[in-house]
Structure formats: C-alpha cells, structure tokens
Scaffold this motif. Sequence first.
Motif, short mmCIF file in Angstrom:
data_model
loop_
_atom_site.label_atom_id
_atom_site.label_comp_id
_atom_site.label_asym_id
_atom_site.label_seq_id
_atom_site.Cartn_x
_atom_site.Cartn_y
_atom_site.Cartn_z
N LEU A 177 9.60 -18.98 21.52
CA LEU A 177 9.24 -17.58 21.42
C LEU A 177 10.17 -16.88 20.41
CD1 LEU A 177 7.53 -15.19 22.26
CD2 LEU A 177 9.07 -14.87 24.21
N TRP A 178 11.45 -17.22 20.47
CA TRP A 178 12.40 -16.63 19.53
C TRP A 178 12.00 -16.97 18.10
CZ3 TRP A 178 15.62 -17.21 15.48
CH2 TRP A 178 16.56 -16.19 15.26
N GLU A 179 11.66 -18.21 17.85
CA GLU A 179 11.26 -18.64 16.50
C GLU A 179 9.99 -17.91 16.06
OE1 GLU A 179 13.09 -20.58 14.60
OE2 GLU A 179 14.54 -21.11 16.16
N GLU A 180 9.07 -17.72 16.98
CA GLU A 180 7.83 -17.01 16.67
C GLU A 180 8.11 -15.56 16.27
OE1 GLU A 180 3.91 -15.48 19.09
OE2 GLU A 180 4.80 -17.40 19.68
N ARG A 181 8.96 -14.89 17.06
CA ARG A 181 9.30 -13.50 16.75
C ARG A 181 10.08 -13.42 15.43
NH1 ARG A 181 5.85 -12.43 19.79
NH2 ARG A 181 6.08 -11.56 21.86
N TYR A 182 10.94 -14.38 15.18
CA TYR A 182 11.70 -14.41 13.93
C TYR A 182 10.74 -14.51 12.73
CZ TYR A 182 14.93 -15.89 10.29
OH TYR A 182 15.64 -15.98 9.11
N ALA A 183 9.74 -15.36 12.84
CA ALA A 183 8.74 -15.49 11.78
C ALA A 183 7.99 -14.18 11.59
CB ALA A 183 7.77 -16.63 12.09
N GLN A 184 7.67 -13.49 12.69
CA GLN A 184 7.00 -12.20 12.60
C GLN A 184 7.91 -11.17 11.91
OE1 GLN A 184 6.01 -11.39 16.69
NE2 GLN A 184 4.31 -12.86 16.70
N LEU A 185 9.20 -11.23 12.22
CA LEU A 185 10.14 -10.31 11.59
C LEU A 185 10.24 -10.58 10.09
CD1 LEU A 185 12.20 -8.03 11.78
CD2 LEU A 185 13.94 -9.75 12.36
N LYS A 186 10.24 -11.84 9.70
CA LYS A 186 10.28 -12.17 8.27
C LYS A 186 9.05 -11.61 7.56
CE LYS A 186 11.68 -16.17 6.83
NZ LYS A 186 11.93 -17.60 6.66
N THR A 187 7.90 -11.70 8.19
CA THR A 187 6.68 -11.13 7.62
C THR A 187 6.81 -9.61 7.50
OG1 THR A 187 5.35 -12.92 8.54
CG2 THR A 187 4.18 -10.89 7.93
N TYR A 188 7.37 -9.00 8.54
CA TYR A 188 7.58 -7.55 8.51
C TYR A 188 8.49 -7.17 7.34
CZ TYR A 188 8.94 -2.85 9.96
OH TYR A 188 9.18 -1.50 9.99
N VAL A 189 9.54 -7.93 7.12
CA VAL A 189 10.48 -7.66 6.02
C VAL A 189 9.77 -7.78 4.68
CG1 VAL A 189 12.55 -8.50 4.84
CG2 VAL A 189 12.54 -8.31 7.33
N GLU A 190 8.93 -8.79 4.54
CA GLU A 190 8.18 -8.97 3.29
C GLU A 190 7.27 -7.77 3.02
OE1 GLU A 190 6.11 -12.69 3.72
OE2 GLU A 190 7.99 -13.83 3.76
N GLU A 191 6.70 -7.21 4.07
CA GLU A 191 5.77 -6.09 3.93
C GLU A 191 6.48 -4.74 3.79
OE1 GLU A 191 3.29 -6.39 7.40
OE2 GLU A 191 2.25 -8.17 6.65
N ASN A 192 7.66 -4.60 4.43
CA ASN A 192 8.31 -3.29 4.51
C ASN A 192 9.67 -3.19 3.83
OD1 ASN A 192 6.44 -1.75 6.50
ND2 ASN A 192 6.70 -3.76 7.41
N GLY A 193 10.25 -4.34 3.50
CA GLY A 193 11.52 -4.33 2.77
C GLY A 193 12.76 -4.11 3.63
N HIS A 194 12.63 -4.12 4.94
CA HIS A 194 13.78 -3.94 5.84
C HIS A 194 13.45 -4.51 7.21
CE1 HIS A 194 11.71 -0.71 8.01
NE2 HIS A 194 11.31 -0.26 6.81
N THR A 195 14.49 -4.59 8.05
CA THR A 195 14.30 -5.15 9.40
C THR A 195 14.30 -4.08 10.49
OG1 THR A 195 16.69 -5.46 9.71
CG2 THR A 195 15.46 -7.32 8.76
N ARG A 196 14.21 -2.83 10.11
CA ARG A 196 14.26 -1.74 11.09
C ARG A 196 12.86 -1.50 11.69
NH1 ARG A 196 16.60 0.22 6.57
NH2 ARG A 196 15.00 1.82 6.38
N VAL A 197 12.46 -2.42 12.54
CA VAL A 197 11.14 -2.33 13.18
C VAL A 197 11.18 -1.23 14.24
CG1 VAL A 197 9.37 -3.58 14.48
CG2 VAL A 197 10.83 -4.80 12.85
N PRO A 198 10.25 -0.28 14.20
CA PRO A 198 10.24 0.76 15.24
C PRO A 198 10.03 0.14 16.62
CG PRO A 198 8.72 1.30 13.45
CD PRO A 198 9.19 -0.10 13.21
N LEU A 199 10.67 0.72 17.61
CA LEU A 199 10.54 0.21 18.97
C LEU A 199 9.08 0.19 19.41
CD1 LEU A 199 11.92 -0.83 21.48
CD2 LEU A 199 12.27 1.53 22.20
N LYS A 200 8.33 1.20 19.04
CA LYS A 200 6.91 1.26 19.41
C LYS A 200 6.05 0.99 18.17
CE LYS A 200 7.75 4.32 23.25
NZ LYS A 200 7.46 5.56 23.93
#
Length: 114
Positions: A30-53
């Motif tokens: 699950l951790w690896e899956e979320r990490y991959a999702q975070l990497k995709t988020y970074v590619e799309e948004n340029g940062h790791t500050r994902v909103p809580l909601k």
Amino acid sequence: FQRGEKTYMTEEKVKVLNDIGFEWVLTGSLWEERYAQLKTYVEENGHTRVPLKYAKNPSLGRWVKRQKEYYKYYDSSVEKDTLGVAQRRIALLNDICFAWDISDSVWVERYKEL
C-alpha cells in the motif's frame, strides 16, 4: 510463526502461500502504491503538497499527512521505528523533494520567485 509463538501456521502452509504469491507485508504494498500516486501528483502539480481533502484522490492527502506525522517520531538511530517509517522510505520521499514542513517549503518556493 517466525517468533516461535503458538500459531496454526505451519511451514507447509507458508510454502503454499508463497507458491501462490501471497504478499506477507500488505502495508508495504500500500505504501508503494501511494508513493507511485504521489509521484504522479508531483508530475502533474510540481510539488508534494497534496491537500488533505484532495478531491481527485482523498486517500493520497491523508497518506501524505501520515508520512509527515510518522517522520516527526522517526529516530535515525533505528532502522525502522514502530510507526513504520523506514530510512528507505524517507530517502524515496526526499528523492521527490517531499515537503516535510509545508511552511518551510512554501517559503523556499516564494524566495525562488523573487
């Protein structure tokens, strides 16, 4: 089973489960899956500050928050603390410029804009 405590698990059952590809450490997957999702988020948004909601992926926002909480309790002299944050995970998050402290990361970003 591995600790020598009383259990219904036998070596034969372990072998059968291993033969079918059973994942013994679910949280790691699950951790690896979320990490991959975070990497995709970074590619799309340029940062790791994902909103809580984060509407697109609410689980990701909560996961990012937990990583920061776990990091606060991390002791670098221990390979892995009781909350499950390993040095390897911290290194992976650092590789994508994870914002451990949002106020610091926002300040640095604004400073670069000057």
